[in-house]
Design a protein around this motif. Structure first.
Motif, PDB file in Angstrom:
ATOM      1  N   LEU A   9       0.831  -1.201   0.000  1.00 41.94           N
ATOM      2  CA  LEU A   9       0.000   0.000   0.000  1.00 41.94           C
ATOM      3  C   LEU A   9       0.866   1.253   0.000  1.00 41.94           C
ATOM      4  O   LEU A   9       0.660   2.180  -0.780  1.00 41.94           O
ATOM      5  CB  LEU A   9      -0.898   0.018   1.245  1.00 41.94           C
ATOM      6  N   ASP A  10       1.875   1.252   0.913  1.00 45.34           N
ATOM      7  CA  ASP A  10       2.712   2.437   1.074  1.00 45.34           C
ATOM      8  C   ASP A  10       3.501   2.747  -0.192  1.00 45.34           C
ATOM      9  O   ASP A  10       3.607   3.896  -0.606  1.00 45.34           O
ATOM     10  CB  ASP A  10       3.681   2.244   2.247  1.00 45.34           C
ATOM     11  N   SER A  11       4.040   1.692  -0.813  1.00 46.20           N
ATOM     12  CA  SER A  11       4.848   1.934  -2.000  1.00 46.20           C
ATOM     13  C   SER A  11       3.959   2.450  -3.136  1.00 46.20           C
ATOM     14  O   SER A  11       4.374   3.256  -3.954  1.00 46.20           O
ATOM     15  CB  SER A  11       5.588   0.672  -2.422  1.00 46.20           C
ATOM     16  N   ARG A  12       2.707   1.988  -3.158  1.00 43.19           N
ATOM     17  CA  ARG A  12       1.809   2.497  -4.194  1.00 43.19           C
ATOM     18  C   ARG A  12       1.459   3.962  -3.951  1.00 43.19           C
ATOM     19  O   ARG A  12       1.301   4.739  -4.869  1.00 43.19           O
ATOM     20  CB  ARG A  12       0.552   1.645  -4.248  1.00 43.19           C
ATOM     21  N   ALA A  13       1.340   4.323  -2.676  1.00 43.71           N
ATOM     22  CA  ALA A  13       1.014   5.714  -2.342  1.00 43.71           C
ATOM     23  C   ALA A  13       2.269   6.575  -2.231  1.00 43.71           C
ATOM     24  O   ALA A  13       2.185   7.749  -1.877  1.00 43.71           O
ATOM     25  CB  ALA A  13       0.235   5.759  -1.029  1.00 43.71           C
ATOM     26  N   ASN A  14       3.420   5.958  -2.528  1.00 38.80           N
ATOM     27  CA  ASN A  14       4.696   6.676  -2.457  1.00 38.80           C
ATOM     28  C   ASN A  14       4.945   7.270  -1.072  1.00 38.80           C
ATOM     29  O   ASN A  14       5.383   8.393  -0.919  1.00 38.80           O
ATOM     30  CB  ASN A  14       4.754   7.793  -3.501  1.00 38.80           C
ATOM     31  N   GLU A  15       4.628   6.505  -0.032  1.00 35.31           N
ATOM     32  CA  GLU A  15       4.883   6.983   1.321  1.00 35.31           C
ATOM     33  C   GLU A  15       6.025   6.181   1.925  1.00 35.31           C
ATOM     34  O   GLU A  15       6.211   5.009   1.601  1.00 35.31           O
ATOM     35  CB  GLU A  15       3.634   6.813   2.199  1.00 35.31           C
ATOM     36  N   THR A  16       6.799   6.793   2.763  1.00 39.13           N
ATOM     37  CA  THR A  16       7.840   6.073   3.494  1.00 39.13           C
ATOM     38  C   THR A  16       7.684   6.370   4.973  1.00 39.13           C
ATOM     39  O   THR A  16       8.381   7.233   5.528  1.00 39.13           O
ATOM     40  CB  THR A  16       9.251   6.488   3.025  1.00 39.13           C
ATOM     41  N   PRO A  17       6.729   5.682   5.614  1.00 42.26           N
ATOM     42  CA  PRO A  17       6.457   5.973   7.024  1.00 42.26           C
ATOM     43  C   PRO A  17       7.594   5.490   7.914  1.00 42.26           C
ATOM     44  O   PRO A  17       8.344   4.580   7.553  1.00 42.26           O
ATOM     45  CB  PRO A  17       5.188   5.184   7.293  1.00 42.26           C
ATOM     46  N   GLY A  18       7.735   6.106   9.090  1.00 42.18           N
ATOM     47  CA  GLY A  18       8.695   5.635  10.081  1.00 42.18           C
ATOM     48  C   GLY A  18       8.222   4.317  10.679  1.00 42.18           C
ATOM     49  O   GLY A  18       7.094   3.875  10.439  1.00 42.18           O
ATOM     50  N   VAL A  19       9.071   3.691  11.459  1.00 39.63           N
ATOM     51  CA  VAL A  19       8.762   2.365  12.004  1.00 39.63           C
ATOM     52  C   VAL A  19       7.496   2.396  12.854  1.00 39.63           C
ATOM     53  O   VAL A  19       6.603   1.560  12.701  1.00 39.63           O
ATOM     54  CB  VAL A  19       9.960   1.857  12.830  1.00 39.63           C
ATOM     55  N   VAL A  20       7.416   3.385  13.730  1.00 32.97           N
ATOM     56  CA  VAL A  20       6.271   3.447  14.643  1.00 32.97           C
ATOM     57  C   VAL A  20       4.977   3.634  13.862  1.00 32.97           C
ATOM     58  O   VAL A  20       3.983   2.938  14.085  1.00 32.97           O
ATOM     59  CB  VAL A  20       6.455   4.581  15.667  1.00 32.97           C
ATOM     60  N   GLU A  21       5.018   4.533  12.898  1.00 34.32           N
ATOM     61  CA  GLU A  21       3.826   4.791  12.095  1.00 34.32           C
ATOM     62  C   GLU A  21       3.444   3.549  11.295  1.00 34.32           C
ATOM     63  O   GLU A  21       2.268   3.195  11.191  1.00 34.32           O
ATOM     64  CB  GLU A  21       4.091   5.965  11.154  1.00 34.32           C
ATOM     65  N   PHE A  22       4.455   2.844  10.758  1.00 32.44           N
ATOM     66  CA  PHE A  22       4.222   1.636   9.960  1.00 32.44           C
ATOM     67  C   PHE A  22       3.549   0.551  10.797  1.00 32.44           C
ATOM     68  O   PHE A  22       2.547  -0.038  10.396  1.00 32.44           O
ATOM     69  CB  PHE A  22       5.557   1.134   9.396  1.00 32.44           C
ATOM     70  N   VAL A  23       4.108   0.359  11.976  1.00 36.59           N
ATOM     71  CA  VAL A  23       3.523  -0.653  12.864  1.00 36.59           C
ATOM     72  C   VAL A  23       2.086  -0.279  13.197  1.00 36.59           C
ATOM     73  O   VAL A  23       1.172  -1.115  13.174  1.00 36.59           O
ATOM     74  CB  VAL A  23       4.372  -0.812  14.144  1.00 36.59           C
ATOM     75  N   GLY A  24       1.854   0.996  13.489  1.00 43.52           N
ATOM     76  CA  GLY A  24       0.504   1.451  13.808  1.00 43.52           C
ATOM     77  C   GLY A  24      -0.451   1.157  12.666  1.00 43.52           C
ATOM     78  O   GLY A  24      -1.582   0.697  12.881  1.00 43.52           O
TER      79      GLY A  24
END
Lengths: 263, 377, 292
Positions: free
Chosen positions: C37-52
């Motif tokens: 999902l993130d790669s499609r939306a071109n987002e690179t969230p931090g670890v905490v945000e990703f886990v959330g």
């Protein structure tokens, strides 16, 4: 002493063979026996000598293969149907879901006595075995000796003249057993019942009985019948008297003569 | 007229048979009446019932009496079923009376056999097999006779003969279903689940804290409808057998865990004290005393799990499969109203379940030969 | 205090461990999809945000415990109990057929056990079949019973209850045969010396002796009964009930719904077994059982 009173149990040429997987086993062979009213008769012998089987034949729990037996002048089956005896097993065999008083009431319920009559009999028999005050307890709340006393009370509830006891104190320790032996003698003296008592303890047999039937195995048979010369009043320390020891020695000789310890 | 061996069953059969003969004769005498069944076979069946009843009543040998009754009951049933062929759904009262009489004879036969106390061992084994076999046969006979005699719609309840024919005709399909469901999902899941349960039990045995925590949980989980994890497993592991094996693993894990832990506690204090006096360590004590003592418990779990594994795999297939498998076949053929195929699949599942259980039970007898329950019987 | 140290504490500790593991696996299992999902939306969230984010997907591979808890809470307490999305409603649908089937099954099992104990012919001919049928995956007949009965116009409660009856009568019959035969030889001899009739022996000895066996087998039977009702709901096209919720969840990939339906089913099962267990203990106490 026994000659002029009517026979309570009379057996002649009694034979009983069990069919087992290892072939037939002769549990009783040619047993002749007469027991008069008011006697206290012990059956003693090593295991497999048929003493329990003989008691069970009297109680109509086993059928003899041949020979005749009468209980109170009837066949054992008729006697059982008339509830002519009370039976005490090796274990107390109380129903765990009934209180002591309900356990004693069990035979009374089965013959269909009224509530009032049941209550009166329970009270009387509980007093006879010194268990008054424990009516509402459940079996597990009582010691082993008290449980066995309750089962004796249950056997007395019918008010039958004959009491059949199959090693009733065999599972108890010697201290409790001495105490119960004393109480049983006292009970027998007061009620004048006829008692048939199976045991494998020589002192117990000699202390309690007016007559001792010595039996031996393979095939189960009567080898000796010993009349006791002890007085009817018997304190526990009578067991140290020479008279007592002499009878005990005779019983031991009888057992040895049946060469029952050769294996 | 005095019967040496009167019994209530034969007292009912005789008036039945008389009534039967009357009904039979009167129905065939009226030309417009539909034929209840073939005249010849019906007559033979009635004759068989009567002859065997009378013969059995005049035999003094009980075994011979049972043989007469057996022959009469089953011969009559045979001719009855042969006669209904081509006349399905037209059976009259005579048909059911005849069926009832034959059944009473069979019951009488079983009663006589049940009363026998065989002393010889082969004889007692034979009796133990024959008596339930007659009972089972009569369930099938009555099922067959009633479905065909009353013309019960095929989709409601097909007669056993049709199910048998279906099994014979669909052996390849049934075979591939068994391969998919039993040899892949059930066996793999069963082995993995039991091993996992066993290993965790040993672990729990070493760590008392783990044991005290896992045991109540394991006991509770065994009451839960674990089968409900099936849709999740299908999502995780796909439609093919691994998802079914996963369900089987979860279902078999807890019974094995709980039973093994209980079994490891089963060795007596005296025996364990004996091993202590030998200064025996944990593993020798486990191998020489506690595991052998635990074997009856472990086999109990293996037996419970043999049934659970089959149930798990079949029900998991209700949630999605490739186009093969016993659960798949049952759910799709039910949808197509091919009830005979469903019954065929159920019969195979029953057979597989019994064989599976039987194999485990045989291994148990060999391993726990010393246990009273095995020695005694 | 003692039971706290020996039982409650280890159980809670292990359950807590399970929850922690559950979260870890939820992150691991849901991560690939989230990365996608993130790669499609071109987002690179931090670890905490990703886990959330992995713990807050609408249709996760493995829902996080709190997602299940929230879903369960909403569908249990916040919905009107008449709504067909309410878990209370669905649990009630399943429970009613479970209880009906359990009652019939127990009654049938007891009757058959009494017959087997008193009629030698039944003992020798029927008993082997009852034992053998325990090895059969009976649950496999559930879809057929439902569909066949529906074909003749019987739908709703009865077919499901029939499956529950079928599943619960086996353990009760086997347990009661054992229970009615459990009196020792000495007790039976005692009744014989009283010249007690068959019915007196039955009511005064066999029945009381069989009560513990009855409750033990009823615990097994009630659990089996519930499984039967749940599986019985599968082929009806998912109308209502816990089984229907499971099937609908699987059909629409509503994983959170599946899990909360599972939780609901487990709670119902635990409650049923507990009620039977408590009833058993009360009866045992009334019959003078030694307190454990």
């Amino acid at each position: 002493m026994t000659g002029n009173s009517p026979a309570v149990v009379s057996a002649s040429k009694l034979d009983l063979t069990f069919q087992t997987n290892d072939g037939p086993v002769r549990a009783l062979s040619n047993v002749d026996l007469t027991i008069g009213k008011g006697e206290f008769v012990s059956f003693i012998g090593p295991s497999g000598c048929g003493k329990t089987t003989l008691l069970r034949v009297i109680a109509d729990l086993e059928k003899p293969t041949s020979g005749t037996i009468s209980v109170n002048g009837m066949t054992p089956e008729q006697a059982r149907e008339k509830r002519a005896y009370g039976y005490v097993f090796q274990a107390a065999a109380l129903f765990p879901w009934r209180t002591i008083e309900r356990n004693v009431a069990l035979p009374l319920e089965i013959i269909g006595l009224s509530q009032a009559e049941q209550a009166e009999r329970i009270k009387r028999t509980m007093e006879l075995v010194n268990l008054s005050g424990f009516e509402k307890k459940y079996p597990w709340q009582l010691s082993g000796g008290m449980q066995q006393r309750a089962s004796i009370a249950r056997a007395l509830a019918f008010d039958a003249d004959l009491l059949l006891m199959d090693e009733p104190f065999g599972a108890l320790d010697e201290i409790v057993r001495d105490h119960l032996n004393e109480q049983l003698l006292d009970l027998w003296g007061r009620t004048n019942k006829t008692i048939c008592f199976v045991t494998h303890s020589i002192p117990e047999a000699v202390y309690l009985s007016t007559r001792i039937v010595v039996m031996s195995p393979r095939p189960g048979r009567v080898t000796d019948i010993i009349e006791s010369t002890l007085p009817s009043k018997r304190p526990l320390d009578i067991r140290e008297t020479p008279e007592f020891l002499a009878i005990a020695a005779r019983v031991r000789d009888g057992l040895r003569a049946g060469h029952s310890y050769d294996d | 007229m005095r019967f040496p061996n009167h019994s209530w069953q034969t007292w009912i059969v005789l008036p039945f048979a008389g009534l039967l003969a009357f009904l039979f004769a009167s129905m065939n005498g009226v030309p417009s009446a539909p034929p209840p069944y073939g005249t010849l076979s019906g007559g033979v069946a009635i004759a068989l019932v009567l002859i065997s009843t009378l013969a059995a009543n005049y035999t003094s040998n009980r075994l011979l009496e049972a043989v007469f009754l057996f022959a009469g009951a089953h011969g009559a049933a045979f001719f009855l079923l042969a006669g209904i062929k081509g006349h399905e759904g037209t059976a009259g009262p005579a048909y059911y009376l005849l069926l009832a009489s034959a059944w009473l004879l069979a019951w009488r036969c079983v009663t006589i056999l049940s009363g026998r106390r065989a002393t010889a061992r082969p004889m007692s084994i034979a009796l133990r097999l024959i008596i339930p076999a007659i009972f089972g046969a009569w369930i099938l006979i009555i099922w067959e006779a009633v479905t065909r005699g009353a013309g019960i719609p095929f989709i409601l309840l097909p007669p056993p003969s049709a199910i048998g024919a279906r099994i014979a005709n669909s052996l390849p399909i049934l075979g591939s279903d068994v391969r998919q469901t039993i040899f892949k999902a059930v066996l793999i899941g069963y082995v993995v689940g039991n091993l996992a349960g066993f290993v965790v039990a040993i672990l729990a045995d070493r760590v008392p804290f783990l044991r005290r925590g896992l045991l109540p949980i394991g006991n509770m989980v065994s009451a839960l409808p674990i089968i409900g994890v099936a849709p999740i497993m299908v999502m995780w592991f796909g439609f093919d057998w691994p998802s079914k094996a996963a369900v089987v693993i979860i279902m078999t894990f807890f019974p094995m865990l709980v039973n093994t832990v209980a079994g490891l506690a089963a060795s007596g204090h005296m025996e364990r004290d004996l091993m202590r006096t030998y200064a025996s360590g944990y593993w020798p004590t486990l191998l020489k005393l506690r595991l052998p003592a635990a074997m009856p418990f472990i086999f109990n779990a293996l037996k419970i799990n043999s049934t659970l594994a089959l149930i798990g795999a079949i029900v998991a297939e209700f949630f999605g499969t490739p186009v093969v498998g016993m659960g798949f076949r049952i759910s799709t053929e039910v949808g197509r109203m091919n009830i005979d195929m469903v019954w065929a699949e159920i019969a195979v599942a029953a057979l597989a379940g019994s064989v599976f259980y039987g194999v485990v039970a045989l291994i148990e007898r060999a391993v726990t030969f010393w246990h009273p329950s095995v020695r005694g019987g | 205090m003692d039971s706290f140290r020996s039982k409650i504490f280890p159980v809670t500790a292990i359950l807590a461990g399970v929850v922690v593991l559950w979260y870890v696996f939820a992150v691991i299992l849901n991560a690939p999809f989230q990365r996608d999902l993130d790669s499609r939306a071109n987002e690179t969230p931090g670890v905490v945000e990703f886990v959330g984010k992995t713990l807050a997907q609408p249709k996760p591979t493995l829902p996080a415990p709190h997602q299940v808890a929230v879903n369960f809470f909403e569908n249990t307490f916040l919905r009107s109990v008449t709504s067909n999305r309410s878990l209370v409603y669905n649990a009630w649908v399943t429970l009613s057929s479970t209880l009906l089937g359990f009652a019939f099954g127990t009654a049938l099992g007891i009757v058959i056990a009494v017959g087997i104990v008193h009629v030698a012919t039944l003992d020798r001919s029927l008993m082997p079949w009852i034992i053998a049928s325990q090895t059969i995956p009976i649950l496999a007949v559930a879809p057929m019973i439902i569909v066949v009965l529906a074909a003749v116009g019987i739908t709703g409660l009865i077919p499901k209850a029939l499956i529950s009856t079928y599943l619960s009568f086996f353990p009760v019959a086997v347990g009661m045969v054992k229970g009615l035969r459990s009196p020792e030889l000495m007790h039976l001899d005692l009744m014989h010396t009283y010249n007690a009739s068959r019915s007196q022996t039955f009511w005064k000895l066999r029945v009381p002796a069989s009560v513990p066996f009855l409750f033990t087998s009823m615990k097994v039977a009630v659990a089996a009964s519930l499984v039967g009702a749940i599986v019985g709901e599968l082929p009806t096209g998912a109308v209502a009930g816990i089984g229907a919720k499971l099937l609908a969840g699987a059909y629409y990939s509503q994983t959170v719904d599946i899990w909360s339906a599972l939780v609901a089913g487990s709670i119902v099962a635990a409650l049923l077994v507990m009620v039977v267990g408590i009833a058993g203990r009360l009866v045992d106490r009334a019959m003078g059982g030694r307190p454990a």
